[in-house]
Design an enzyme around this catalytic site. Structure first.
Site, PDB file in Angstrom:
ATOM      1  N   ASP A 133     -10.687   2.261  -3.270  1.00 11.16           N
ATOM      2  CA  ASP A 133     -11.261   2.001  -1.946  1.00 11.16           C
ATOM      3  C   ASP A 133     -12.779   2.095  -2.005  1.00 11.16           C
ATOM      4  OD1 ASP A 133      -8.976   1.429  -0.590  1.00 11.16           O
ATOM      5  OD2 ASP A 133      -8.678   3.435   0.224  1.00 11.16           O
ATOM      6  N   ASP A 151       0.827  -1.209   0.000  1.00  4.15           N
ATOM      7  CA  ASP A 151       0.000   0.000   0.000  1.00  4.15           C
ATOM      8  C   ASP A 151       0.860   1.257   0.000  1.00  4.15           C
ATOM      9  OD1 ASP A 151      -2.324   1.515   0.120  1.00  4.15           O
ATOM     10  OD2 ASP A 151      -3.196   0.339   1.748  1.00  4.15           O
TER      11      ASP A 151
HETATM   12  C1  GLA Z   1      -5.710   1.821   2.050  1.00  8.92           C
HETATM   13  C2  GLA Z   1      -6.115   0.657   1.186  1.00  8.92           C
HETATM   14  C3  GLA Z   1      -7.168  -0.158   1.880  1.00  8.92           C
HETATM   15  C4  GLA Z   1      -6.638  -0.639   3.197  1.00  8.92           C
HETATM   16  C5  GLA Z   1      -6.193   0.541   4.036  1.00  8.92           C
HETATM   17  C6  GLA Z   1      -5.509   0.092   5.289  1.00  8.92           C
HETATM   18  O1  GLA Z   1      -6.724   2.755   2.161  1.00  8.92           O
HETATM   19  O2  GLA Z   1      -6.555   1.086  -0.058  1.00  8.92           O
HETATM   20  O3  GLA Z   1      -7.557  -1.246   1.078  1.00  8.92           O
HETATM   21  O4  GLA Z   1      -5.574  -1.514   2.982  1.00  8.92           O
HETATM   22  O5  GLA Z   1      -5.291   1.381   3.316  1.00  8.92           O
HETATM   23  O6  GLA Z   1      -5.057   1.138   6.052  1.00  8.92           O
END
Ligand code: GLA
Length: 727
Positions: free
Chosen positions: A549, A479
């Protein structure tokens, strides 16, 4: 032969299945563009009289040459700076006397079979049996021994040309690259629409189509990542081109950092496209003998509309960019803990989810954020990549228990980040990307590590490797939850500060390479707050990227279709999540959420222990669908059947297997309109002569494509998939 050199005309013709590309070396040794587009046959007619005549003293020409030779008026494959070509250009280099004049002419060329990989950057590859040839053209500056090697690799079957440029300092003094674009493409007119994928966090890659106008139209990033806001790829569509017909040109940059793709419509009525590293806040010092390679650009053309362009690029990326055949391989069907538990979990809860998952036929549990350091919210511990044993006990034991259920295990990391509240920060505050004495910007309570420092990359490699070695971890989610600010590196001298953003990217790519060398079978999913770094550069290392997301199925239609303009569906991370959706609050039928997530890597992002009997039955069906249709979706040709430039009441898309014996259509009613008449979906890409079985009927491909399939969807968010199989 896909690269031809016709010596008596100094003419190069690059040929692919569906496109031709031609340019020649003129009498003044300039590389003059002739054609990029539909197939040509033979060499006659490519060079016709003067390509362009300039008409005024405002388009200057080199002393000793003729007015019509003005570089301002020629279509060029490569253009320098400050010698009369006033358009956006390929290169500007500062020499030791402070001059920024750059003017390169043809010196030589070579043609070879295959393609070389770039060092330290993502790059396309060719197998021994692929029909790929490379042309390298060496250009040299007229005043010094600075060379530019232009590389064109011709991927014949996928109708894609890979371009990049290498600058070599053959002088005895350092040079400073201030701009070095990966590709310049001069198109003969401006009658195009500029197609871009734009948006923001949770609203990534929405397609936009606008007519080119005089001046410059550009997309760019200075975020240190390609960003949610614009994907580093554009299409130029003839005004009359559609999804299915007409001339469409695609340019995709394989780079995940600051980029610039710009098109200039200039005074003589042509359009110049330049794509590469964003020159803003960029410079690169080249010592004598050193060289610099740009990222690659993937250029394609289709006479079959936007859909044809996408299919060329999907084919190309699946075969020649995404490593180890992953693009076509079935990925373990996963459940991710994020929307199921956020930071609130322990090993019992995780095992509960894993047990439910295993019963439903799901194959992998991914433990997302919150398993390391003392992280129970997003304010701490990034950089402390050791297990929070209070929360999950011994990781090896947890994974063994999960494996014993027949499930694989995956783990989340955010390697590039550091929390102020972390052991790592206490030990190495100097590792943060910052300028001493200046206040720092914070995003999600976190800062960035200076990935340009080799010791940072080494630390990350060692700590991440320790975790990966400590348990049977088969998947890693990488990430990146904020962008770069205060881009300054403590360890570089003042004259090299313009290199930091690119060095940061090289550090990220290097860490990928090191991890993949240590763990060759590891599946890495890219992510940046969803799709904030969804680009061809990342796809050089990771076969899949979490697309957004925003897991709302209705929202995902546009995001996923937009993403599919340039990137293969098998790279799109897509999951079924709970309703009301956590981002939009919308409620969509469970079945529809599955049908839409099927157009991606497919998985779940919810607490499986809380599903009703009815939902569990639907999960079982969706799991079966995934196994039954994966090969068509991941390996087939995509046809978008509705207007993907806008939010429609009704959407449809389909996949056709390469042998055209199977197809899968997805139809979704986003907003139900009462008494809206009878709706037919007309498939594409079928074999007109084959008879297909669909919905209990036996219908020829020709009839299906002409008449269509009647679709009845009578409620908001209803969907259907249709499987077509040739008899
Ligand atoms: C980001 C990712 C999510 C998740 C969060 C965790 O927003 O896109 O899928 O992994 O971080 O903090």
């Amino acid at each position: 032969m896909s690269v031809q050199f016709i010596e008596n005309k100094n003419l190069f013709i690059l040929s692919c299945a569906k496109l031709s590309y031609a340019f020649y070396v003129d009498a003044n040794r300039r590389l003059v563009h002739l054609h990029f587009g539909g197939k040509v046959f033979g060499e006659e007619g490519l060079i016709q009289q003067e390509i362009r005549k300039s008409h005024s003293s405002f388009s200057p020409w080199a002393a000793g040459e003729k007015p019509e030779d003005s570089v301002d008026a020629l279509q060029l494959e490569f253009s320098g700076f400050n010698t009369g070509d006033f358009r956006v250009n390929s290169a500007a280099v500062q020499t030791c006397n402070g001059s920024r004049i750059t003017d390169a002419l043809y010196v030589s060329h070579r043609i070879y079979k295959g393609k070389k990989r770039l060092a330290g950057l993502p790059s396309a590859f060719a197998g021994d049996h692929d029909s790929v040839e490379t042309l390298e053209i060496t250009m040299r500056d007229t005043a010094c021994e600075l060379e530019f090697i232009l590389s064109y690799s011709v991927f014949e079957e996928c109708s894609t040309i890979v371009r990049s440029v290498k600058a070599v300092n053959g002088t005895a003094s350092p040079l400073v690259l201030e701009r070095l674009m990966s590709a310049q493409l001069d198109l003969p007119h401006t009658g195009f629409d500029f197609v871009q994928l734009s948006g923001s966090w949770t609203r990534e890659r929405h397609p936009e189509r606008t007519s080119l106008r005089s001046g410059i139209q550009a997309i760019r990033s200075v975020r240190g990542a390609s960003g949610h806001q614009n994907s580093p790829a554009v299409a130029l569509m003839a005004h009359d081109a559609t999804e299915y017909s007409g001339d469409v040109y695609g340019a995709v940059l394989a780079y995940s950092g600051n980029f610039l793709i710009e098109v200039e419509c200039e005074q003589y009525g042509t359009a110049r496209l330049c794509a590469g590293i964003n020159p803003e806040n960029f410079s690169w010092r080249l010592a004598p003998g050193e060289s610099f390679e740009t990222p690659e650009v993937y250029l394609t053309y289709s006479g079959e509309g936007l859909g044809g362009m996408s299919r060329n690029l999907h084919d190309f990326m699946r075969r020649h960019l995404i490593r180890d055949g992953w693009a076509y391989r079935k990925r373990p069907l996963l459940v991710n803990s994020w929307e199921a538990a956020y930071f609130d979990f322990d090993s019992a809860k995780l095992l509960g989810i894993a047990e439910s998952a295993a019963r439903l036929g799901i194959e992998m549990l991914v433990l997302d954020d919150g398993w390391f350091g003392v992280r129970n919210d997003d304010t701490t511990s990034l950089g402390d990549w050791f297990v929070n044993t209070e929360k999950i006990g011994d990781l090896g034991e947890l994974v063994r228990k999960i494996n014993a259920l027949g499930m694989k295990f995956g783990l989340w990391f955010e390697p590039e980040m550091i929390s102020e509240k972390s052991e790592l920060y206490r030990k190495h505050p100097e590792w943060v990307l910052h300028e001493p004495g200046r206040r720092r910007s914070i995003g999600r309570e976190q800062m960035l590590l200076d990935m340009s420092r080799p010791e940072v990359v080494q630390y990350l490699f060692e700590t991440i490797s320790n975790i990966l070695h400590s348990a049977n971890i088969e998947y890693l989610k990488w990430d990146m939850n904020r962008n770069l600010t205060e881009v300054y590196s403590d360890v570089l001298p003042p004259e090299r500060q313009g290199e930091v953003s690119h060095r940061y990217m090289l550090g990220v790519y290097r860490l990928h390479e090191m991890l993949l060398k240590e763990f060759p079978g590891l599946l890495i999913e890219g992510c940046s707050g969803g799709g904030g770094r969804f680009d061809a550069g990342m796809l050089g290392y990771v076969p899949q990227i979490w697309c957004s997301d925003d897991t709302d199925a209705m929202e995902r239609i546009l995001i996923q279709l937009g993403t599919s303009y340039f990137y293969p569906v098998s790279a799109i991370g897509a999951h079924v999540s709970v309703c009301p959706n956590h981002i939009t609050g919308r409620i969509t039928p469970f079945a529809t959420r599955g049908d839409i997530a099927l157009s991606g890597t497919f998985g779940y992002e919810l607490d499986l222990t809380k599903l009703s009997e009815e939902e569990q039955a639907l999960v079982r069906k969706q799991v079966a669908d995934y196994h039954k249709y994966h090969h068509i979706i991941a390996g087939g040709d995509l046809y978008r059947l509705s207007d993907s430039f806008k939010v429609n009441a009704f959407d449809a898309w389909m996949y056709v297997s390469r042998d055209r014996r199977e197809a899968l259509i997805t139809a979704v009613c986003r907003f139900c309109r009462p008494n809206d008449g009878v709706r037919f979906v007309r498939p594409r890409g079928l074999d007109p002569e084959m008879i297909y079985e669909v919905d209990g009927m036996q219908i020829s491909g020709a009839t299906l494509m002409s008449v269509g399939i009647q679709v009845r969807l009578n409620s908001d968010g209803a969907s259907r998939i249709y499987y077509l199989k040739a008899l």
